[in-house]
Design a protein around this motif. Structure first.
Motif, PDB file in Angstrom:
ATOM      1  N   UNK A 127       0.843  -1.195   0.000  1.00 22.59           N
ATOM      2  CA  UNK A 127       0.000   0.000   0.000  1.00 22.59           C
ATOM      3  C   UNK A 127       0.879   1.247   0.000  1.00 22.59           C
ATOM      4  N   UNK A 128       0.320   2.340  -0.460  1.00 22.80           N
ATOM      5  CA  UNK A 128       1.054   3.605  -0.555  1.00 22.80           C
ATOM      6  C   UNK A 128       1.304   4.185   0.836  1.00 22.80           C
ATOM      7  N   UNK A 129       2.286   5.060   0.899  1.00 19.94           N
ATOM      8  CA  UNK A 129       2.593   5.808   2.119  1.00 19.94           C
ATOM      9  C   UNK A 129       2.433   7.292   1.795  1.00 19.94           C
ATOM     10  N   UNK A 130       1.714   7.990   2.647  1.00 14.81           N
ATOM     11  CA  UNK A 130       1.446   9.407   2.409  1.00 14.81           C
ATOM     12  C   UNK A 130       2.743  10.201   2.321  1.00 14.81           C
ATOM     13  N   UNK A 131       2.884  10.999   1.279  1.00 10.24           N
ATOM     14  CA  UNK A 131       4.030  11.890   1.155  1.00 10.24           C
ATOM     15  C   UNK A 131       5.322  11.194   0.830  1.00 10.24           C
ATOM     16  N   UNK A 132       5.261   9.934   0.336  1.00  6.64           N
ATOM     17  CA  UNK A 132       6.473   9.178   0.057  1.00  6.64           C
ATOM     18  C   UNK A 132       6.304   8.370  -1.217  1.00  6.64           C
ATOM     19  N   UNK A 133       7.409   8.100  -1.881  1.00  8.33           N
ATOM     20  CA  UNK A 133       7.350   7.185  -3.021  1.00  8.33           C
ATOM     21  C   UNK A 133       7.572   5.740  -2.562  1.00  8.33           C
ATOM     22  N   UNK A 134       7.998   5.547  -1.306  1.00  8.16           N
ATOM     23  CA  UNK A 134       8.145   4.199  -0.767  1.00  8.16           C
ATOM     24  C   UNK A 134       6.760   3.617  -0.485  1.00  8.16           C
ATOM     25  N   UNK A 135       6.689   2.293  -0.455  1.00 11.82           N
ATOM     26  CA  UNK A 135       5.432   1.627  -0.185  1.00 11.82           C
ATOM     27  C   UNK A 135       5.594   0.670   0.995  1.00 11.82           C
ATOM     28  N   UNK A 136       4.457   0.286   1.576  1.00 10.70           N
ATOM     29  CA  UNK A 136       4.426  -0.598   2.740  1.00 10.70           C
ATOM     30  C   UNK A 136       4.075  -1.995   2.251  1.00 10.70           C
ATOM     31  N   UNK A 137       5.019  -2.926   2.354  1.00  5.94           N
ATOM     32  CA  UNK A 137       4.777  -4.304   1.911  1.00  5.94           C
ATOM     33  C   UNK A 137       3.798  -4.979   2.862  1.00  5.94           C
ATOM     34  N   UNK A 138       2.772  -5.601   2.287  1.00  3.72           N
ATOM     35  CA  UNK A 138       1.712  -6.199   3.102  1.00  3.72           C
ATOM     36  C   UNK A 138       1.963  -7.694   3.268  1.00  3.72           C
ATOM     37  N   UNK A 139       1.905  -8.152   4.522  1.00  5.14           N
ATOM     38  CA  UNK A 139       2.117  -9.574   4.812  1.00  5.14           C
ATOM     39  C   UNK A 139       0.794 -10.317   4.956  1.00  5.14           C
ATOM     40  N   UNK A 140      -0.072  -9.811   5.841  1.00  2.00           N
ATOM     41  CA  UNK A 140      -1.397 -10.422   6.053  1.00  2.00           C
ATOM     42  C   UNK A 140      -2.396  -9.313   6.325  1.00  2.00           C
ATOM     43  N   UNK A 141      -3.672  -9.614   6.168  1.00  2.00           N
ATOM     44  CA  UNK A 141      -4.725  -8.665   6.526  1.00  2.00           C
ATOM     45  C   UNK A 141      -5.663  -9.335   7.526  1.00  2.00           C
ATOM     46  N   UNK A 142      -5.704  -8.777   8.734  1.00  2.00           N
ATOM     47  CA  UNK A 142      -6.664  -9.212   9.747  1.00  2.00           C
ATOM     48  C   UNK A 142      -7.775  -8.167   9.828  1.00  2.00           C
ATOM     49  N   UNK A 143      -8.992  -8.618  10.052  1.00  2.00           N
ATOM     50  CA  UNK A 143     -10.136  -7.704  10.155  1.00  2.00           C
ATOM     51  C   UNK A 143     -10.934  -8.057  11.402  1.00  2.00           C
TER      52      UNK A 143
END
Ligand code: MN
Length: 232
Positions: free
Chosen positions: A14-30
């Motif tokens: 997912x994107x990071x505000x104000x950055x060109x770096x992104x956050x790698x997603x491992x799992x999604x818990x809800x």
């Protein structure tokens, strides 16, 4: 070096505000139900324990995307949610340390095939087909906690074609972020890259092809997606 018979899948992110770096997603818990319709009662004894379900990491979708109306449903629902991004591993994290494991926050939509969920509930079957489908986890840019702090209150809202459908406040969370992180970590060792969708306020409802969904959490960010025609 490991060699694979097929090219490894792309890393979901997912994107990071104000950055060109992104956050790698491992799992999604809800988290399931997590907002009191009225002021929360005091005392832990009044609260049912939170329950969790999951989505695949690659269900994430960036803000600004068009999402084809998914298959097998005629009742696709929006659920606006505060998203917690985990930055530090932890198993059985004490509640008082839980926020130190949070890297940042974002705004997500837990898209739900409500008709399939209703069928699953009636038949005591798993929720996967109602919750864990392709493109079911739109998530706006993450804001690092170093910038946002750890929000304990703030308006959370969603609109369809400009008409407000969901509105609440993070202060109404039955289980606040620290509790959710601590409790989730009792079941699994949380890892960097894990996302937790923290539940949705009142007002969920159906969307149709052509609808534009906007939403946000004050102080955290916004998200916007459109629902497109079903895939041919
Ligand atoms: Mn939800």
């Amino acid at each position: 070096m490991t060699e694979f018979v097929l090219a490894p899948p792309a890393i979901a992110s997912v994107a990071i505000a104000g950055s060109t770096e992104r956050f790698a997603v491992r799992r999604i818990f809800c988290v399931g139900r997590n907002y009191a319709a009225h002021a929360r009662e005091l005392g832990n004894d009044e609260r049912d324990p939170p329950f969790f379900f999951t989505k695949p990491a690659d269900a994430v979708v960036d803000t600004g995307s068009e999402i084809p109306y998914p298959p097998l449903t005629s009742n696709l629902h929006h659920e606006i949610e505060l998203v917690v991004a985990i930055g530090k591993a932890g198993f059985r994290i004490p509640r008082e340390h839980a926020l130190s494991h949070v890297w940042g926050y974002g705004v997500g939509i837990d898209l739900t095939r409500r008709d399939l969920q209703d069928q699953a509930k009636k038949a005591a079957r798993p929720w996967d087909w109602s919750k864990a489908f392709d493109l079911s986890a739109p998530c706006g840019p993450l804001l690092p906690a170093a910038k946002s702090g750890h929000p304990g209150k703030g308006r959370i809202w969603l609109a369809v074609n400009g008409e407000t459908r969901q509105e609440g406040d993070l202060a109404e969370l039955i289980w606040p972020v620290a509790d959710i992180v601590a409790i989730c970590s009792e079941a699994v060792e949380l890892q960097p890259g894990d996302l937790i969708f923290t539940g949705t306020p009142a007002g969920v409802g159906a969307v149709q092809a052509g609808d534009r969904i906007t939403g946000g959490v004050d102080g955290i960010g916004t998200i916007e997606v459109t629902i497109g025609q079903p895939r041919a």
